[in-house]
Design a protein around this motif. Structure first.
Motif, short mmCIF file in Angstrom:
data_model
loop_
_atom_site.label_atom_id
_atom_site.label_comp_id
_atom_site.label_asym_id
_atom_site.label_seq_id
_atom_site.Cartn_x
_atom_site.Cartn_y
_atom_site.Cartn_z
N LEU A 181 0.83 -1.19 0.00
CA LEU A 181 0.00 0.00 0.00
C LEU A 181 0.87 1.25 0.00
O LEU A 181 1.85 1.33 0.74
CB LEU A 181 -0.84 -0.05 1.27
CG LEU A 181 -2.07 0.82 1.40
CD1 LEU A 181 -3.05 0.51 0.28
CD2 LEU A 181 -2.74 0.56 2.74
N CYS A 182 0.51 2.22 -0.83
CA CYS A 182 1.28 3.46 -0.90
C CYS A 182 1.16 4.22 0.42
O CYS A 182 0.05 4.53 0.86
CB CYS A 182 0.77 4.32 -2.05
SG CYS A 182 1.50 5.96 -2.08
N PRO A 183 2.29 4.52 1.08
CA PRO A 183 2.19 5.19 2.38
C PRO A 183 1.77 6.65 2.27
O PRO A 183 1.39 7.26 3.25
CB PRO A 183 3.62 5.07 2.95
CG PRO A 183 4.48 4.82 1.78
CD PRO A 183 3.66 4.22 0.69
N HIS A 184 1.79 7.19 1.04
CA HIS A 184 1.50 8.61 0.90
C HIS A 184 0.02 8.91 0.72
O HIS A 184 -0.42 10.03 0.93
CB HIS A 184 2.28 9.18 -0.29
CG HIS A 184 3.75 9.02 -0.13
ND1 HIS A 184 4.51 9.92 0.57
CD2 HIS A 184 4.59 8.03 -0.52
CE1 HIS A 184 5.77 9.50 0.60
NE2 HIS A 184 5.84 8.36 -0.06
N CYS A 185 -0.76 7.93 0.27
CA CYS A 185 -2.17 8.23 0.05
C CYS A 185 -3.09 7.24 0.76
O CYS A 185 -4.22 7.05 0.38
CB CYS A 185 -2.48 8.31 -1.45
SG CYS A 185 -2.15 6.81 -2.37
N LYS A 186 -2.57 6.62 1.80
CA LYS A 186 -3.43 5.70 2.56
C LYS A 186 -4.42 6.50 3.40
O LYS A 186 -4.15 7.63 3.78
CB LYS A 186 -2.57 4.82 3.47
CG LYS A 186 -1.90 5.58 4.59
CD LYS A 186 -1.26 4.63 5.56
CE LYS A 186 -0.77 5.25 6.83
NZ LYS A 186 -0.17 6.55 6.81
N LYS A 196 -5.92 5.97 -1.55
CA LYS A 196 -6.46 6.83 -2.61
C LYS A 196 -5.41 6.74 -3.72
O LYS A 196 -4.57 5.87 -3.70
CB LYS A 196 -6.58 8.25 -2.10
CG LYS A 196 -7.58 8.40 -0.99
CD LYS A 196 -7.71 9.85 -0.55
CE LYS A 196 -6.41 10.39 -0.03
NZ LYS A 196 -6.45 11.63 0.67
N TRP A 197 -5.42 7.63 -4.63
CA TRP A 197 -4.37 7.64 -5.63
C TRP A 197 -3.54 8.90 -5.47
O TRP A 197 -4.07 9.94 -5.13
CB TRP A 197 -4.97 7.61 -7.04
CG TRP A 197 -5.53 6.29 -7.40
CD1 TRP A 197 -5.51 5.16 -6.66
CD2 TRP A 197 -6.20 5.95 -8.61
NE1 TRP A 197 -6.12 4.13 -7.31
CE2 TRP A 197 -6.56 4.60 -8.53
CE3 TRP A 197 -6.53 6.65 -9.76
CZ2 TRP A 197 -7.23 3.94 -9.54
CZ3 TRP A 197 -7.20 5.99 -10.77
CH2 TRP A 197 -7.55 4.65 -10.66
N CYS A 198 -2.25 8.81 -5.72
CA CYS A 198 -1.45 10.02 -5.67
C CYS A 198 -0.30 9.93 -6.68
O CYS A 198 -0.10 8.90 -7.31
CB CYS A 198 -0.92 10.26 -4.26
SG CYS A 198 0.40 9.15 -3.74
N GLU A 199 0.43 11.00 -6.80
CA GLU A 199 1.50 11.03 -7.80
C GLU A 199 2.67 10.12 -7.42
O GLU A 199 3.34 9.58 -8.28
CB GLU A 199 2.02 12.46 -7.99
CG GLU A 199 1.48 13.06 -9.26
CD GLU A 199 2.16 14.38 -9.60
OE1 GLU A 199 3.35 14.53 -9.30
OE2 GLU A 199 1.47 15.24 -10.16
N VAL A 200 2.89 9.98 -6.12
CA VAL A 200 4.02 9.15 -5.67
C VAL A 200 3.86 7.70 -6.16
O VAL A 200 4.81 7.07 -6.58
CB VAL A 200 4.15 9.19 -4.12
CG1 VAL A 200 5.31 8.33 -3.65
CG2 VAL A 200 4.32 10.62 -3.64
N CYS A 201 2.63 7.21 -6.12
CA CYS A 201 2.41 5.82 -6.55
C CYS A 201 1.93 5.76 -8.00
O CYS A 201 1.38 4.75 -8.44
CB CYS A 201 1.46 5.09 -5.61
SG CYS A 201 -0.14 5.89 -5.42
N ASN A 202 2.10 6.84 -8.72
CA ASN A 202 1.67 6.92 -10.12
C ASN A 202 0.20 6.53 -10.29
O ASN A 202 -0.18 5.90 -11.26
CB ASN A 202 2.52 6.01 -11.01
CG ASN A 202 3.97 6.38 -10.95
OD1 ASN A 202 4.31 7.55 -11.06
ND2 ASN A 202 4.83 5.41 -10.72
ZN LIG Z 1 -0.13 6.95 -3.42
#
Ligand SMILES: [Zn+2]
Length: 411
Positions: A298-303, A338-344
Motif C-alpha cells: 500500500l502506498c504510504p503517501h495516500c493511505k 487513494k491515488w497520488c503522484e508518488v504511486c503513479n
Molecule cells: Zn499513493
C-alpha cells in the motif's frame, strides 16, 4: 521519455513520439528511468505503427512511451549492439546480458535481454538484475518480529535444511540471499549451485549449473560436499536425487539452504515425502520452511483509514483471535489507498512479502514419520501458536502495509 507515467488505459490518448534525436541517449535514458523507478522489466514491443515501451513494476505494466515505427530498427539494433547478440539475426530468439553503469549509485547493473521474432519486428524484453546486494538481508525481508526471531534462531546452528517455499513470482532469490548474507563468508566456506547466477556475492563460491552438459543440481551437490563446505545453497530442489543429497548433506553437519516450488509450508513436507525422501531422515534433517508470497504494498503517501463491514470485521476477528488478545481486537484500524503522484495513481508503492514459517519441532516428527498429509501438518502446526500466511497478512494490514481485502485473497 515522458516525464509522468501514464496509467495503462490512457494509451489511446498518448501521442506517438516522433522526435528521437539521439538513439544512444534514448536507450540510456530508458534504462536509467527503469532503474530509478525500481521497475523489474522493460518491454520494447513493436506494433504496426509504433513501438510500445512498457515497464513492469511489481505486477503492473506502466506505459512509458510510444515511439514512431521509423525508429524501430534503430532502437532494437542499439539494444542488440549493447548486448552483443547478432544484429543481423532476426528470425530466431536470442538472449544475452547488458552491463549498464548506473551513474546515480556508481554501480554496474546487469540487464538480461531476450529477443523474440514477432509479426512486426523483434520484441525485446529486459530483466533488470540489481547487482547491488547491500540492500538484501534478512531484516529487509519484512518478517514480523516473531518470525524474524524464529529464523535467526534456526540460523544459529549450521547442520540442517532450511527451505524457501515459493509459488511462481515470489522472488525466492531475494529471500535465499537474504538468509545467506546472514553469514560472514570469511568465517565459513559457503558454496552455491545456481541457475542463473543473479547476484554476485564476494567470497561466496557461486557455481552455475549447466544441465545440457550433465552438470545438474544433483551432480553439483555430490561434488560440492567434497569441497569441505559449511553452508551449501542449492537454487532449487526439483527431484528425488537432489532432495536426498540435500538431506544427506544436512545430516553430515552442513547447513543446506534451498527452495522448493510449493504453495505452503506444510505442503512442502508432503512434497518431499512424495519425492520418496525417507521420512525419518527428513524429520531429523529438516528445520524450517519459510513460505512466502509477494504482494503489492500500500502506498504510504495516500493511505486513509477505513471502516470494515460487519462481515469483514467478523472474519478478521476469526483469523486473529487465536493469536491476539480480545481487547486489542476491538481497537484495530485498517487502511485503504487513494491515488497520488508518488504511486503513479496505482495506490501501491513497492512490494511486500507475506510469510508463514514452519519450524520442525518434536510435535511434527510423528506426523512426518506417518507420512500425514499437508492439512494434518498444518492443523498440528497452528495449534502451536504459529502464524499462518493469512494472519501474517492481516498483521501487515494493521501495520498499514496492505488492506484487509488483499489479505483475504490469500485464503
Ligand atoms: Zn499513493
Amino acid at each position: 521519455m515522458t516525464k509522468y507515467l501514464t496509467p495503462k488505459d490512457d494509451i489511446k490518448a498518448m501521442r506517438t513520439n516522433k522526435s528521437i534525436i539521439d538513439i544512444v541517449d534514448y536507450v540510456n535514458n530508458m534504462f536509467k528511468t527503469a532503474i530509478d523507478m525500481w521497475a523489474s522489466d522493460i518491454h520494447v514491443e513493436p506494433t504496426e505503427d509504433f513501438i510500445l515501451i512498457r515497464f513492469r513494476k511489481d505486477w503492473d505494466f506502466l506505459i512509458i512511451d510510444k515511439v514512431d515505427k521509423e525508429f524501430t530498427s534503430a532502437v532494437v539494433t542499439r539494444l542488440k549492439v549493447l548486448s552483443r547478440i547478432k544484429i543481423d539475426e532476426n528470425k530466431k530468439p536470442q538472449d544475452w546480458k547488458i552491463i549498464y553503469f548506473y551513474e546515480k549509485e556508481k554501480v554496474n547493473i546487469d540487464i538480461r535481454l531476450s529477443t523474440l521474432p514477432t509479426k512486426f519486428w523483434e520484441k525485446v524484453v529486459m530483466r533488470i538484475l540489481k547487482q547491488d546486494t547491500s540492500l538484501i538481508n534478512i531484516q529487509a525481508l519484512g518478517l514480523i518480529d516473531i518470525n524474524l526471531e524464529k529464523l535467526k534462531e534456526a540460523l544459529r546452528s549450521t547442520y540442517w535444511i532450511i527451505l524457501v517455499a515459493w509459488p511462481t513470482g515470489s522472488w525466492k532469490s531475494t529471500t535465499l540471499f537474504g538468509i545467506l548474507k546472514n553469514f560472514n563468508p570469511l568465517e565459513f566456506n559457503i558454496s552455491t549451485l545456481e541457475d542463473p547466477i543473479e547476484y554476485n556475492i564476494d567470497y561466496v563460491n557461486q557455481s552455475q549449473v549447466k544441465s545440457e552438459i550433465g552438470y545438474t543440481f544433483a551432480s553439483g551437490l555430490r561434488s560440492l560436499v567434497r569441497q569441505d563446505p559449511d553452508i551449501i545453497m542449492v537454487w532449487e530442489i526439483r527431484d528425488k536425487e537432489t532432495a536426498t543429497l540435500a538431506v544427506e548433506a544436512a545430516l553430515t553437519w552442513h547447513l543446506v539452504l534451498s527452495t522448493i516450488h510449493t504453495n505452503s509450508a506444510s505442503a512442502t513436507i508432503q512434497r518431499l515425502i512424495n519425492m520418496w525422501v525417507e521420512p525419518f531422515l527428513l524429520a531429523s534433517a529438516m528445520k524450517m520452511v519459510v513460505s512466502q508470497r509477494l504482494w503489492k504494498r500500500l502506498c504510504p503517501h495516500c493511505k486513509e483509514k477505513t471502516e470494515l463491514s460487519e462481515i469483514q470485521k467478523a472474519k478478521v476477528i476469526e483469523y486473529l483471535a487465536p493469536i491476539s488478545e480480545e481487547e486489542s481486537l476491538k481497537h484495530m484500524e485498517f487502511y485503504v489507498w487513494k491515488w497520488c503522484e508518488v504511486c503513479n495513481g496505482t495506490g501501491y508503492k513497492w512490494r511486500i512479502w507475506f510469510h508463514e514459517i514452519l519450524t520442525v519441532w518434536d510435535y511434527l516428527e510423528p506426523l512426518i514419520l506417518k507420512k500425514e498429509p499437508a492439512h494434518r501438518i498444518q492443523e498440528e502446526w497452528i495449534k502451536h501458536w504459529m502464524i499462518t500466511i493469512v494472519q501474517d497478512a492481516l498483521i501487515k494490514a494493521l501495520m498499514w502495509q496492505t488492506t484487509v481485502e488483499e489479505a483475504f485473497k490469500l485464503i
